[in-house]
Design a protein around this motif. Structure first.
Motif, PDB file in Angstrom:
ATOM      1  N   ASP A   2      -7.739 -14.140  13.952  1.00  0.00           N
ATOM      2  CA  ASP A   2      -8.641 -13.275  14.713  1.00  0.00           C
ATOM      3  C   ASP A   2      -8.553 -13.658  16.194  1.00  0.00           C
ATOM      4  N   ILE A   3      -7.796 -12.894  16.954  1.00  0.00           N
ATOM      5  CA  ILE A   3      -7.547 -13.216  18.359  1.00  0.00           C
ATOM      6  C   ILE A   3      -8.832 -13.183  19.189  1.00  0.00           C
ATOM      7  N   HIS A   4      -9.779 -12.323  18.829  1.00  0.00           N
ATOM      8  CA  HIS A   4     -11.048 -12.281  19.559  1.00  0.00           C
ATOM      9  C   HIS A   4     -11.835 -13.574  19.357  1.00  0.00           C
ATOM     10  N   GLN A   5     -11.818 -14.113  18.147  1.00  0.00           N
ATOM     11  CA  GLN A   5     -12.507 -15.380  17.880  1.00  0.00           C
ATOM     12  C   GLN A   5     -11.808 -16.537  18.590  1.00  0.00           C
ATOM     13  N   PHE A   6     -10.488 -16.476  18.672  1.00  0.00           N
ATOM     14  CA  PHE A   6      -9.758 -17.494  19.429  1.00  0.00           C
ATOM     15  C   PHE A   6     -10.238 -17.512  20.872  1.00  0.00           C
ATOM     16  N   TRP A   7     -10.279 -16.334  21.497  1.00  0.00           N
ATOM     17  CA  TRP A   7     -10.708 -16.267  22.896  1.00  0.00           C
ATOM     18  C   TRP A   7     -12.157 -16.706  23.050  1.00  0.00           C
ATOM     19  N   LYS A   8     -12.986 -16.409  22.073  1.00  0.00           N
ATOM     20  CA  LYS A   8     -14.385 -16.861  22.113  1.00  0.00           C
ATOM     21  C   LYS A   8     -14.442 -18.386  22.160  1.00  0.00           C
ATOM     22  N   ALA A   9     -13.613 -19.040  21.336  1.00  0.00           N
ATOM     23  CA  ALA A   9     -13.561 -20.505  21.318  1.00  0.00           C
ATOM     24  C   ALA A   9     -13.073 -21.058  22.652  1.00  0.00           C
ATOM     25  N   VAL A  10     -12.052 -20.418  23.242  1.00  0.00           N
ATOM     26  CA  VAL A  10     -11.524 -20.867  24.539  1.00  0.00           C
ATOM     27  C   VAL A  10     -12.604 -20.738  25.613  1.00  0.00           C
ATOM     28  N   LEU A  11     -13.288 -19.611  25.638  1.00  0.00           N
ATOM     29  CA  LEU A  11     -14.314 -19.387  26.661  1.00  0.00           C
ATOM     30  C   LEU A  11     -15.499 -20.335  26.505  1.00  0.00           C
ATOM     31  N   LYS A  12     -15.789 -20.737  25.278  1.00  0.00           N
ATOM     32  CA  LYS A  12     -16.867 -21.700  25.028  1.00  0.00           C
ATOM     33  C   LYS A  12     -16.400 -23.137  25.236  1.00  0.00           C
ATOM     34  N   ASN A  46      -8.219 -26.738  29.221  1.00  0.00           N
ATOM     35  CA  ASN A  46      -9.278 -25.740  29.072  1.00  0.00           C
ATOM     36  C   ASN A  46     -10.664 -26.359  28.998  1.00  0.00           C
ATOM     37  N   CYS A  47     -10.814 -27.405  28.227  1.00  0.00           N
ATOM     38  CA  CYS A  47     -12.150 -27.959  27.982  1.00  0.00           C
ATOM     39  C   CYS A  47     -12.632 -28.864  29.105  1.00  0.00           C
ATOM     40  N   ASP A  48     -11.718 -29.431  29.878  1.00  0.00           N
ATOM     41  CA  ASP A  48     -12.106 -30.282  30.995  1.00  0.00           C
ATOM     42  C   ASP A  48     -12.255 -29.505  32.297  1.00  0.00           C
ATOM     43  N   TYR A  49     -11.858 -28.230  32.282  1.00  0.00           N
ATOM     44  CA  TYR A  49     -11.997 -27.410  33.485  1.00  0.00           C
ATOM     45  C   TYR A  49     -13.484 -27.304  33.816  1.00  0.00           C
ATOM     46  N   PRO A  50     -13.850 -27.571  35.061  1.00  0.00           N
ATOM     47  CA  PRO A  50     -15.280 -27.581  35.398  1.00  0.00           C
ATOM     48  C   PRO A  50     -15.937 -26.203  35.303  1.00  0.00           C
ATOM     49  N   GLY A  51     -17.190 -26.210  35.004  1.00  0.00           N
ATOM     50  CA  GLY A  51     -17.976 -24.975  34.976  1.00  0.00           C
ATOM     51  C   GLY A  51     -18.076 -24.383  33.586  1.00  0.00           C
ATOM     52  N   ARG A  52     -18.866 -23.329  33.510  1.00  0.00           N
ATOM     53  CA  ARG A  52     -19.058 -22.595  32.262  1.00  0.00           C
ATOM     54  C   ARG A  52     -18.429 -21.228  32.427  1.00  0.00           C
ATOM     55  N   TRP A  53     -17.813 -20.733  31.346  1.00  0.00           N
ATOM     56  CA  TRP A  53     -16.974 -19.549  31.421  1.00  0.00           C
ATOM     57  C   TRP A  53     -17.437 -18.459  30.482  1.00  0.00           C
ATOM     58  N   ASP A  54     -17.056 -17.262  30.806  1.00  0.00           N
ATOM     59  CA  ASP A  54     -17.302 -16.109  29.952  1.00  0.00           C
ATOM     60  C   ASP A  54     -16.112 -15.181  30.122  1.00  0.00           C
ATOM     61  N   GLY A  55     -16.114 -14.090  29.410  1.00  0.00           N
ATOM     62  CA  GLY A  55     -15.021 -13.156  29.557  1.00  0.00           C
ATOM     63  C   GLY A  55     -14.982 -12.152  28.432  1.00  0.00           C
ATOM     64  N   GLU A  56     -13.956 -11.319  28.491  1.00  0.00           N
ATOM     65  CA  GLU A  56     -13.783 -10.318  27.446  1.00  0.00           C
ATOM     66  C   GLU A  56     -12.309  -9.972  27.306  1.00  0.00           C
ATOM     67  N   VAL A  57     -11.911  -9.787  26.066  1.00  0.00           N
ATOM     68  CA  VAL A  57     -10.563  -9.322  25.789  1.00  0.00           C
ATOM     69  C   VAL A  57     -10.551  -7.831  26.079  1.00  0.00           C
ATOM     70  N   GLU A  58      -9.696  -7.412  26.990  1.00  0.00           N
ATOM     71  CA  GLU A  58      -9.648  -6.009  27.402  1.00  0.00           C
ATOM     72  C   GLU A  58      -8.596  -5.201  26.651  1.00  0.00           C
ATOM     73  N   ARG A  59      -7.567  -5.902  26.131  1.00  0.00           N
ATOM     74  CA  ARG A  59      -6.498  -5.174  25.446  1.00  0.00           C
ATOM     75  C   ARG A  59      -5.795  -6.111  24.478  1.00  0.00           C
ATOM     76  N   VAL A  60      -5.439  -5.589  23.326  1.00  0.00           N
ATOM     77  CA  VAL A  60      -4.671  -6.327  22.322  1.00  0.00           C
ATOM     78  C   VAL A  60      -3.555  -5.422  21.818  1.00  0.00           C
ATOM     79  N   GLU A  61      -2.344  -5.945  21.803  1.00  0.00           N
ATOM     80  CA  GLU A  61      -1.186  -5.247  21.238  1.00  0.00           C
ATOM     81  C   GLU A  61      -0.500  -6.209  20.277  1.00  0.00           C
ATOM     82  N   GLU A  62      -0.132  -5.714  19.103  1.00  0.00           N
ATOM     83  CA  GLU A  62       0.553  -6.542  18.117  1.00  0.00           C
ATOM     84  C   GLU A  62       1.874  -5.892  17.727  1.00  0.00           C
ATOM     85  N   THR A  63       2.897  -6.725  17.643  1.00  0.00           N
ATOM     86  CA  THR A  63       4.194  -6.263  17.176  1.00  0.00           C
ATOM     87  C   THR A  63       4.888  -7.418  16.468  1.00  0.00           C
ATOM     88  N   GLY A  64       5.158  -7.241  15.201  1.00  0.00           N
ATOM     89  CA  GLY A  64       5.795  -8.303  14.431  1.00  0.00           C
ATOM     90  C   GLY A  64       4.965  -9.568  14.441  1.00  0.00           C
TER      91      GLY A  64
END
Length: 122
Positions: A2-12, A46-64
């Motif tokens: 689940d790429i959206h959950q991956f990005w959620k983990a990165v942003l957190k 990613n985790c040592d980068y200072p500050g708190r982050w948020d974001g949104e996945v704007e586009r997903v394309e899958e091929t193979g």
């Protein structure tokens, strides 16, 4: 995967959750800064980068075995904003390689503003 959950983990900045998405010998390349990371190094970056982050996945394309995302990543205080284009190679539901291209968000360069060309996307 689940790429959206991956990005959620990165942003957190959730190291344990991020690690679970990767194969043990995966690697990550950040081409704009000419950096190659192991999974542990990527998590540290990613985790040592200072500050708190948020974001949104704007586009997903899958091929193979490749998933491509365009994600808007920004500081919660909105002082910094980026768009990242990521190419994930996936095998057996785990990320085995990532090629990422990070760009700072900002206004158009002055020479284009002076020409009065283009309009805002949003």
């Amino acid at each position: 995967m689940d790429i959206h959950q991956f990005w959620k983990a990165v942003l957190k900045q959730d190291a344990g959750a991020i690690r679970a998405y990767f194969a043990q010998d995966a690697y990550i390349n950040w081409h704009c800064t000419n950096e190659h990371f192991t999974v542990d190094e990527f998590i540290a970056a990613n985790c040592d980068y200072p500050g708190r982050w948020d974001g949104e996945v704007e586009r997903v394309e899958e091929t193979g075995d490749t998933v491509v995302t365009v994600t808007h990543v920004y500081a919660q205080d909105r002082e910094l904003s980026f768009h990242v284009t990521s190419f994930f190679k996936v095998d057996d539901d785990k990320i085995i390689a990532v090629d990422e291209y990070w760009a700072d968000d900002g206004i158009a360069p002055q020479w284009r503003l002076d020409k009065h060309i283009g309009t805002a996307i949003k």
